[in-house]
Design a protein around this motif. Structure first.
Motif, mmCIF file in Angstrom:
data_model
loop_
_atom_site.group_PDB
_atom_site.id
_atom_site.type_symbol
_atom_site.label_atom_id
_atom_site.label_comp_id
_atom_site.label_asym_id
_atom_site.label_seq_id
_atom_site.Cartn_x
_atom_site.Cartn_y
_atom_site.Cartn_z
ATOM 1 N N MET A 154 36.783 38.214 33.063
ATOM 2 C CA MET A 154 36.539 38.715 34.421
ATOM 3 C C MET A 154 37.156 40.111 34.584
ATOM 4 S SD MET A 154 37.009 36.881 37.955
ATOM 5 C CE MET A 154 36.984 37.756 39.478
ATOM 6 N N LYS A 155 36.475 40.962 35.343
ATOM 7 C CA LYS A 155 37.002 42.313 35.571
ATOM 8 C C LYS A 155 37.449 42.458 37.020
ATOM 9 C CE LYS A 155 35.672 45.689 32.256
ATOM 10 N NZ LYS A 155 34.797 46.666 31.763
ATOM 11 N N TYR A 156 38.675 42.910 37.206
ATOM 12 C CA TYR A 156 39.192 43.174 38.544
ATOM 13 C C TYR A 156 39.177 44.690 38.736
ATOM 14 C CZ TYR A 156 40.962 38.431 37.996
ATOM 15 O OH TYR A 156 41.072 37.086 37.793
ATOM 16 N N THR A 157 38.784 45.122 39.931
ATOM 17 C CA THR A 157 38.718 46.561 40.155
ATOM 18 C C THR A 157 39.700 46.996 41.236
ATOM 19 O OG1 THR A 157 36.411 46.458 39.579
ATOM 20 C CG2 THR A 157 37.125 48.469 40.656
ATOM 21 N N GLY A 158 40.422 48.064 40.916
ATOM 22 C CA GLY A 158 41.349 48.642 41.887
ATOM 23 C C GLY A 158 41.287 50.146 41.781
ATOM 24 N N MET A 159 42.420 50.792 41.989
ATOM 25 C CA MET A 159 42.447 52.250 41.862
ATOM 26 C C MET A 159 43.440 52.632 40.776
ATOM 27 S SD MET A 159 42.069 53.662 45.678
ATOM 28 C CE MET A 159 42.428 52.246 46.661
ATOM 29 N N GLY A 160 42.980 53.404 39.824
ATOM 30 C CA GLY A 160 43.833 53.793 38.699
ATOM 31 C C GLY A 160 44.764 54.929 39.090
ATOM 32 N N VAL A 161 45.932 54.936 38.455
ATOM 33 C CA VAL A 161 46.878 56.040 38.627
ATOM 34 C C VAL A 161 46.923 56.753 37.283
ATOM 35 C CG1 VAL A 161 49.283 56.639 39.081
ATOM 36 C CG2 VAL A 161 48.232 54.705 40.277
ATOM 37 N N GLY A 162 46.459 57.977 37.220
ATOM 38 C CA GLY A 162 46.387 58.683 35.938
ATOM 39 C C GLY A 162 45.204 58.169 35.135
ATOM 40 N N LEU A 163 45.282 58.293 33.830
ATOM 41 C CA LEU A 163 44.124 57.988 32.986
ATOM 42 C C LEU A 163 44.448 57.058 31.827
ATOM 43 C CD1 LEU A 163 42.767 61.615 32.684
ATOM 44 C CD2 LEU A 163 41.839 59.797 34.089
ATOM 45 N N GLY A 164 45.656 56.545 31.754
ATOM 46 C CA GLY A 164 46.067 55.775 30.574
ATOM 47 C C GLY A 164 45.359 54.434 30.453
ATOM 48 N N VAL A 165 45.480 53.850 29.257
ATOM 49 C CA VAL A 165 44.936 52.518 29.025
ATOM 50 C C VAL A 165 45.982 51.743 28.229
ATOM 51 C CG1 VAL A 165 43.662 53.334 27.000
ATOM 52 C CG2 VAL A 165 42.923 51.260 28.114
ATOM 53 N N ALA A 166 46.114 50.442 28.519
ATOM 54 C CA ALA A 166 47.116 49.635 27.817
ATOM 55 C C ALA A 166 46.644 48.188 27.774
ATOM 56 C CB ALA A 166 48.458 49.714 28.540
ATOM 57 N N ALA A 167 47.169 47.444 26.798
ATOM 58 C CA ALA A 167 46.821 46.021 26.686
ATOM 59 C C ALA A 167 48.095 45.213 26.481
ATOM 60 C CB ALA A 167 45.880 45.826 25.506
ATOM 61 N N GLY A 168 48.067 43.968 26.950
ATOM 62 C CA GLY A 168 49.230 43.112 26.735
ATOM 63 C C GLY A 168 49.122 41.854 27.570
ATOM 64 N N PRO A 169 50.079 40.922 27.383
ATOM 65 C CA PRO A 169 50.064 39.684 28.156
ATOM 66 C C PRO A 169 50.599 39.889 29.576
ATOM 67 C CG PRO A 169 51.913 39.721 26.641
ATOM 68 C CD PRO A 169 51.166 40.983 26.400
ATOM 69 N N VAL A 170 49.987 39.184 30.500
ATOM 70 C CA VAL A 170 50.406 39.282 31.912
ATOM 71 C C VAL A 170 51.722 38.541 32.147
ATOM 72 C CG1 VAL A 170 49.835 38.310 34.191
ATOM 73 C CG2 VAL A 170 48.128 39.609 32.902
ATOM 74 N N LYS A 171 52.603 39.170 32.908
ATOM 75 C CA LYS A 171 53.784 38.465 33.439
ATOM 76 C C LYS A 171 53.815 38.779 34.926
ATOM 77 C CE LYS A 171 55.690 37.209 29.451
ATOM 78 N NZ LYS A 171 55.353 35.850 29.050
ATOM 79 N N ARG A 172 53.845 37.742 35.725
ATOM 80 C CA ARG A 172 53.867 37.997 37.170
ATOM 81 C C ARG A 172 55.296 38.050 37.682
ATOM 82 N NH1 ARG A 172 49.576 33.625 38.951
ATOM 83 N NH2 ARG A 172 50.695 32.580 37.292
ATOM 84 N N MET A 173 55.459 38.883 38.686
ATOM 85 C CA MET A 173 56.798 39.051 39.248
ATOM 86 C C MET A 173 57.150 37.844 40.113
ATOM 87 S SD MET A 173 58.346 42.366 40.362
ATOM 88 C CE MET A 173 59.625 42.644 41.523
ATOM 89 N N ALA A 174 58.340 37.324 39.906
ATOM 90 C CA ALA A 174 58.747 36.125 40.650
ATOM 91 C C ALA A 174 59.203 36.492 42.061
ATOM 92 C CB ALA A 174 59.882 35.461 39.897
ATOM 93 N N HIS A 175 58.763 35.684 43.019
ATOM 94 C CA HIS A 175 59.270 35.847 44.394
ATOM 95 C C HIS A 175 60.358 34.816 44.599
ATOM 96 C CE1 HIS A 175 56.399 38.721 45.957
ATOM 97 N NE2 HIS A 175 55.551 38.154 45.138
ATOM 98 N N THR A 176 61.557 35.285 44.867
ATOM 99 C CA THR A 176 62.678 34.342 44.877
ATOM 100 C C THR A 176 63.392 34.222 46.213
ATOM 101 O OG1 THR A 176 63.970 36.172 44.079
ATOM 102 C CG2 THR A 176 63.264 34.589 42.425
ATOM 103 N N VAL A 177 63.027 35.056 47.164
ATOM 104 C CA VAL A 177 63.805 35.048 48.409
ATOM 105 C C VAL A 177 63.122 34.175 49.456
ATOM 106 C CG1 VAL A 177 64.949 36.513 50.118
ATOM 107 C CG2 VAL A 177 64.387 37.442 47.869
ATOM 108 N N PRO A 178 63.798 33.101 49.918
ATOM 109 C CA PRO A 178 63.172 32.267 50.949
ATOM 110 C C PRO A 178 63.069 33.016 52.286
ATOM 111 C CG PRO A 178 65.323 31.391 50.255
ATOM 112 C CD PRO A 178 65.131 32.690 49.542
ATOM 113 N N GLU A 179 61.987 32.747 53.012
ATOM 114 C CA GLU A 179 61.806 33.436 54.296
ATOM 115 C C GLU A 179 62.809 32.888 55.317
ATOM 116 O OE1 GLU A 179 57.824 34.141 55.175
ATOM 117 O OE2 GLU A 179 58.207 34.784 57.232
ATOM 118 N N PRO A 180 63.541 33.756 56.031
ATOM 119 C CA PRO A 180 64.524 33.257 57.007
ATOM 120 C C PRO A 180 63.841 32.569 58.196
ATOM 121 C CG PRO A 180 64.638 35.664 56.778
ATOM 122 C CD PRO A 180 63.485 35.206 55.958
#
Ligand code: PEP
Ligand code: MG
Length: 551
Positions: free
Chosen positions: A1-27
């Motif tokens: 599947m292809k996701y489309t957004g807006m690129g910053v600069g022109l580079g290209v890279a490949a690798g495994p995804v790691k998602r950022m953890a959300h750790t702070v509970p909402e007050p």
């Protein structure tokens, strides 16, 4: 599947995804169990800690990163936010809830303004969560770790985290929120990070999925073939070993030297390694930011000569001290000013204290005569042709050969033809030119949305200077952030700019973009940008008007 957004600069890279953890509970908004004065003290301490952490990161960063983080420090210390937090606590709420809701509500105001103002909302939300995490004593926004470089996927990474990302770990950054002019994207560009922002749906990509992130097309491919992945990885290794780079030029051979902005010998070496054809801006004040006394002529000459020598004979354009406002020099004792950006800064410090300027010019002459490379000298913050003439007279009397000025004040752009009559060259500082054209303090995060050099008002002023340069047949450079945005660089060349100076990490993308278009094509793109009504409109018109993709 292809996701489309807006690129910053022109580079290209490949690798495994790691998602950022959300750790702070909402007050929760329930009543606090602590006395009000205790909650107020807790909130104060947490804000101080957040400001100190951001300040610390700002000091470890430079250029755009340092500016963005310093702007965030000001947001934390904003008295309006504090009033709101205090009022919530007085109503019986906890410090956590008060901080969270106050920053959210300020962010809501920015969002409702729309456009680039809305893009700054993420900075405030980030500060809010950072404060809540500090109050709760839990980690905030934990960046994943991995044995191999990975593609970091996040909702919207904060500028503070982008500034300190470990580039040996993070192959690319993908966010579902954000925009190309938000601080995070600006920092990604300054750091040479491959990034695609505003790509909705990417948070659904499971961890460890191999993806290809292509900033030129603004896409994230979550089902690439093994062959494609290999190709991207080898492409990156090749381009990293790309030196020596070819000189900057358009497709039909107009030479546009691509230069670097530097503030130290280390920067100069990096610039050379990344294929800079010289230095378009040596920020001399960066050498003396920590000095408590005015550096002697000898100390200055030694520092400048070392930098010119490091460039191996290529041209270095040194700017005389640009002190004051965002760059205070302790030994200047400028005193308190209500509006320092509009006060005694740049050349005005040299006019106020001529001995300061004379010493620096003497040191620069020693460097020029040392025979280690070519030196051009220019003054910052020149307001008109008379001031340019005053500087040129002093510089020539000192013995300097090539003397120019920076155009950063709109008044100076408006009289550029007269300025060119007295100088050898001009360099446009688009950071300040934007700040003064849009009447928005570049250090004040609350008005950061105005700080966009794509604005047609700024571009029209640059066009006036370009026309004056063409008429005078003299060089015109741009050394502000604008030169490091590959598409904006095309527009600048189309407006008559003859060389571009930028953060060394941007050289490769600007070079490879420029060489794809002819001088007539970039002039056409410049016409489209200038005719637009807003910064976003200009950016969009140029993207849509490209006769072929940038890569
Ligand atoms: C500018 O204003 O664009 C510039 C290059 O100078 P500085 O960012 O150092 O003020
Ligand atoms: Mg400036």
């Amino acid at each position: 599947m292809k996701y489309t957004g807006m690129g910053v600069g022109l580079g290209v890279a490949a690798g495994p995804v790691k998602r950022m953890a959300h750790t702070v509970p909402e007050p929760t908004g329930g009543p606090s169990t602590l006395p009000k004065d205790v909650e107020i003290e807790r909130a104060k301490r947490a804000l101080d800690a957040v400001a100190a952490e951001l300040e610390h990161r700002a000091q470890r960063s430079e250029g755009a990163a340092a500016e963005v983080l310093s702007a965030q420090v000001m947001m934390v210390q904003d008295p309006d936010v504090w009033d709101e937090i205090e009022a919530s606590i007085e109503e019986g709420k906890s410090a956590e809830w008060a901080a969270h809701s106050s920053f959210e509500s300020m962010a809501g105001i920015l969002k409702s303004l729309g456009g680039t103002q809305a893009e700054r909302a993420v900075d405030l939300i980030d500060i809010g969560w950072r404060t809540v995490a500090t109050l709760m004593g839990v980690p905030y926004g934990v960046i994943p770790v991995s044995d191999e470089p990975f593609v970091l996927v996040a909702d919207d990474l904060s500028p503070a985290d982008t500034a300190v990302l470990d580039l040996t770990q993070v192959a690319a950054l993908v966010t579902s929120g954000g925009s190309p002019t938000a601080h995070t994207a600006i920092l990604a560009r300054a750091r040479g990070l491959v990034a695609v922002v505003s790509a909705s749906g990417v948070l659904d990509i499971p961890d460890d999925t191999i993806v290809i992130v292509d900033a030129a097309t603004g896409t994230v491919d979550s089902e690439p073939s093994a062959e494609q992945v290999e190709q991207v990885k080898s492409q990156r290794t090749e381009s990293a070993d790309d030196a020596p780079a070819s000189p900057g030029r358009t497709s039909d051979g107009t030479a546009i030297p691509l230069l670097a902005n530097v503030g130290s010998v280390a920067d100069a070496k990096e610039a050379l390694a990344k294929g800079a054809e010289g230095v378009g801006l040596l920020r001399t004040e960066f050498l003396f930011l920590g000095a408590s006394e005015q550096p002697s002529v000898e100390t200055q000459a030694t520092e400048y000569t070392e930098i010119v020598a490091a460039l191996g004979g290529q041209k270095v354009t040194a700017r005389t001290l640009d002190a004051g406002a965002d760059k205070p020099l302790p030994f200047l004792n400028l005193g308190h000013e209500e509006n320092p950006a509009l006060g005694v800064r740049g050349i005005r410090t040299g006019i106020k204290d001529e001995s300061l300027l004379k010493n620096q010019l003497e040191a620069l002459v020693q460097t020029q005569n040392a025979g280690v490379g070519e030196l051009w000298v220019m003054a910052p913050m020149i307001a008109d042709a008379a001031e340019a003439e005053w500087f040129v007279k002093h510089a020539r009397a000192a013995g300097l050969n090539k003397v120019g000025v920076m155009i950063e004040v709109p008044s100076c752009a408006l009289v550029a033809e007269d300025v060119y009559k007295v100088v050898d060259f001009v360099s446009i500082g688009t950071n300040d030119l934007t700040q003064y054209t849009m009447a928005a303090d570049r250090q004040n995060g609350a008005v950061a949305g105005y700080q966009d050099a794509w604005h047609p008002a700024v571009l029209r002023l640059i066009g006036m200077v370009g026309a004056a340069a063409t008429k005078a047949k003299k060089p015109l450079s741009v050394c502000g952030e604008a030169a490091s945005d590959p598409l904006l660089a095309l527009v600048l060349v189309g407006l008559g700019v003859t060389s571009l100076s930028m953060t060394p990490n941007a050289l490769r993308d600007v070079r490879s973009t420029l060489v794809r278009y002819s001088i007539d094509e970039v002039r056409e793109l410049a016409n489209l940008a200038v005719a637009a009504g807003t910064a976003a409109g200009a950016r969009e018109a140029v993207r849509a008007g490209l006769p072929r993709p940038p890569r």
